[in-house]
Design a protein around this motif. Structure first.
Motif, PDB file in Angstrom:
ATOM      1  N   LEU A  21       0.877  -1.040   0.140  1.00  0.00           N
ATOM      2  CA  LEU A  21      -0.102  -0.177   0.002  1.00  0.00           C
ATOM      3  C   LEU A  21       0.889   1.372  -0.012  1.00  0.00           C
ATOM      4  O   LEU A  21       0.615   2.206  -0.706  1.00  0.00           O
ATOM      5  N   ILE A  22       1.930   1.367   0.726  1.00  0.00           N
ATOM      6  CA  ILE A  22       2.845   2.478   0.818  1.00  0.00           C
ATOM      7  C   ILE A  22       3.394   2.539  -0.442  1.00  0.00           C
ATOM      8  O   ILE A  22       3.485   3.770  -1.232  1.00  0.00           O
ATOM      9  N   HIS A  23       3.781   1.544  -1.158  1.00  0.00           N
ATOM     10  CA  HIS A  23       4.720   1.527  -2.389  1.00  0.00           C
ATOM     11  C   HIS A  23       3.568   1.977  -3.404  1.00  0.00           C
ATOM     12  O   HIS A  23       4.053   2.991  -4.361  1.00  0.00           O
ATOM     13  N   LEU A  24       2.379   1.610  -3.566  1.00  0.00           N
ATOM     14  CA  LEU A  24       1.566   1.920  -4.271  1.00  0.00           C
ATOM     15  C   LEU A  24       1.042   3.553  -4.403  1.00  0.00           C
ATOM     16  O   LEU A  24       0.917   4.299  -5.298  1.00  0.00           O
ATOM     17  N   GLY A  25       0.972   3.971  -3.228  1.00  0.00           N
ATOM     18  CA  GLY A  25       0.820   5.475  -2.916  1.00  0.00           C
ATOM     19  C   GLY A  25       2.054   6.383  -3.312  1.00  0.00           C
ATOM     20  O   GLY A  25       1.780   7.124  -4.074  1.00  0.00           O
TER      21      GLY A  25
END
Length: 139
Positions: A21-25
Motif C-alpha cells: 500500500l505504501i509503495h502504491l501510494g
C-alpha cells in the motif's frame, strides 16, 4: 502454541500488505519514486523499450511499480485472510505454505539485491514471522 501460527502468518501478511500500500501510494503520489535527474525522467517519457513502441520507459516504470505493489497487496490479502478465517485449511496445504515461503524468499533476494534497507528489513521480518509460524505449527 499451535494457535500462535495463524497470528504469525497474519502478521507476515500485514507487513506485506502495508509495504504494498505504501509503495502504491508512492507510485502515484509524491516524488519518492521519481528520478533525481529531471532530464532522465524526460528521456524516459520519450524513449520506448525495444519490445514495443506502444509505450514509453516512463509508462513501463509506473506500471511495473504499480504491479509490484499489487502483488504485495495480493499476498497480504490472501495469506492474511487464509490465516485468520481458514487457518486449518492453510496449514493443511503444503502447496500454499511452500508457495508463500518461496515467494517470501524471492522477495528477500530481490530486496537484498535491488531495493534498499527499509523494504529489506520489512521483507526479512515478514519472512521470519512466516517461517516461525511453520516451526510453531509443527513443533
Amino acid at each position: 502454541m499451535r494457535a500462535l501460527a495463524p497470528v504469525l502468518i497474519a502478521g507476515s501478511a500485514a507487513i506485506f500488505m502495508l509495504l504494498g500500500l505504501i509503495h502504491l501510494g508512492y507510485t502515484f503520489n509524491g516524488s519518492k519514486l521519481l528520478p533525481r535527474d529531471r532530464d532522465l525522467r524526460a528521456r524516459m517519457q520519450e524513449v520506448s523499450p525495444v519490445i514495443t513502441r506502444e509505450t514509453t520507459m516512463w509508462k513501463a516504470w509506473v506500471g511495473f511499480n504499480a504491479s509490484h505493489s499489487y502483488s504485495l497487496i495480493l499476498f497480504g490479502a490472501v495469506y492474511g485472510y487464509l490465516a485468520v478465517a481458514h487457518g486449518d485449511f492453510l496449514f493443511q496445504s503444503v502447496f500454499l505454505l511452500a508457495l508463500g515461503l518461496i515467494l517470501l524468499f524471492g522477495y528477500v533476494f530481490l530486496a537484498k539485491r535491488y531495493f534498499f534497507r527499509i523494504p529489506l528489513l520489512g521483507v526479512l521480518l515478514a519472512t521470519v514471522l512466516y517461517a516461525l509460524a511453520l516451526v510453531v505449527r509443527w513443533a
